[in-house]
Design an enzyme around this catalytic site. Sequence first.
Site, PDB file in Angstrom:
ATOM      1  N   SER A  44     -18.573 -17.629 -13.289  1.00 27.68           N
ATOM      2  CA  SER A  44     -19.379 -16.434 -13.112  1.00 27.68           C
ATOM      3  C   SER A  44     -20.389 -16.308 -14.251  1.00 27.68           C
ATOM      4  O   SER A  44     -21.247 -17.172 -14.411  1.00 27.68           O
ATOM      5  CB  SER A  44     -18.461 -15.216 -12.999  1.00 27.68           C
ATOM      6  N   ASP A 196     -16.936 -15.634  -6.230  1.00 29.44           N
ATOM      7  CA  ASP A 196     -16.804 -15.706  -7.683  1.00 29.44           C
ATOM      8  C   ASP A 196     -15.467 -16.334  -8.077  1.00 29.44           C
ATOM      9  O   ASP A 196     -14.403 -15.871  -7.666  1.00 29.44           O
ATOM     10  CB  ASP A 196     -16.894 -14.274  -8.221  1.00 29.44           C
TER      11      ASP A 196
END
Length: 310
Positions: A44, A196
Amino acid sequence: MTKRALVLGCGGTLGFAWTAAALAAVEDRLGWDARDTEVLVGTSAGAEMAALLGSGIGAGEILAALRGEPADERVVHHLAQHPGLLPPLPTPVWPGLGLTAAALRGRVDLLAGLAGVLPKGRGDAGWLRDFGTGLANAEGWVDHPKTWLVGADVRTGERVAFGNSHRTDLGTAIAASWAIPGWFPPVAVNGRTYVDGGTVSPTSADLVLPTGVEEVVLIPPMSTSGGARGRGFARVERLARRAMTRRVDAEVKQLRAAGIRVLRIEPGQAELDVMGPNFMDLRRRADVLRAGRTLTPARVRAAIEQGATR
């Protein structure tokens, strides 16, 4: 020379700023350039940082850009982009229910299962794709040979390291690693769909186990050993932080059991008080950077001392 991996965790806008400060403190203390790491793993916001380092942009340039000083134009331009403090109204579609099913089967933890019930986000990841395009070399990736950006299969929760056995272009990999459930839509890559990587693990530090490294520098902005107090909305963040800390604890235990030294640098109560409950709050970035620059050198020294005793 020590064979070292650098693992950079998720953490949004403020986690990125804090990570930059922590990384600068690590480099200073170790007399090391993070671009020389054997393996570079990012998730991320950590994937953003890993992509920068893997493309040859150093921690000093990143810090300069964050401080508003002259720096590489690609970094300056990227930091001027932001998806906002809050996500747009999502679409009433639930692409992540496979994560919830995986949690019920014990394949991922409860936090990942809860993320699976969030509706499909409407956020535009174009700024991340453009960022990757601007950094990529002629092959569509970065020059560092082992730069891995982590996403999670939205149906199964399986973590995938783009840049390792899974290939795609850099912009797509960053967008996939950053596809926060409920904020950004999942990203399709080679017939599979990803969210993510922090949904399943804030760091995925265990992915370096087969690489033969001797030491891991682990920077997870979303974990805090021993916990931290929170008030108001920060209490919700602290609940998620406790779950993420347990994940990081488990990965660190695996690494140390394999004989790998771990230098774990993470924020404490003082930094979290500056960050507040919303890690996407751009208004706090300068304050977080200052707090990180002030506090992380001592945290790095403590992590090195602790690592030496294990």
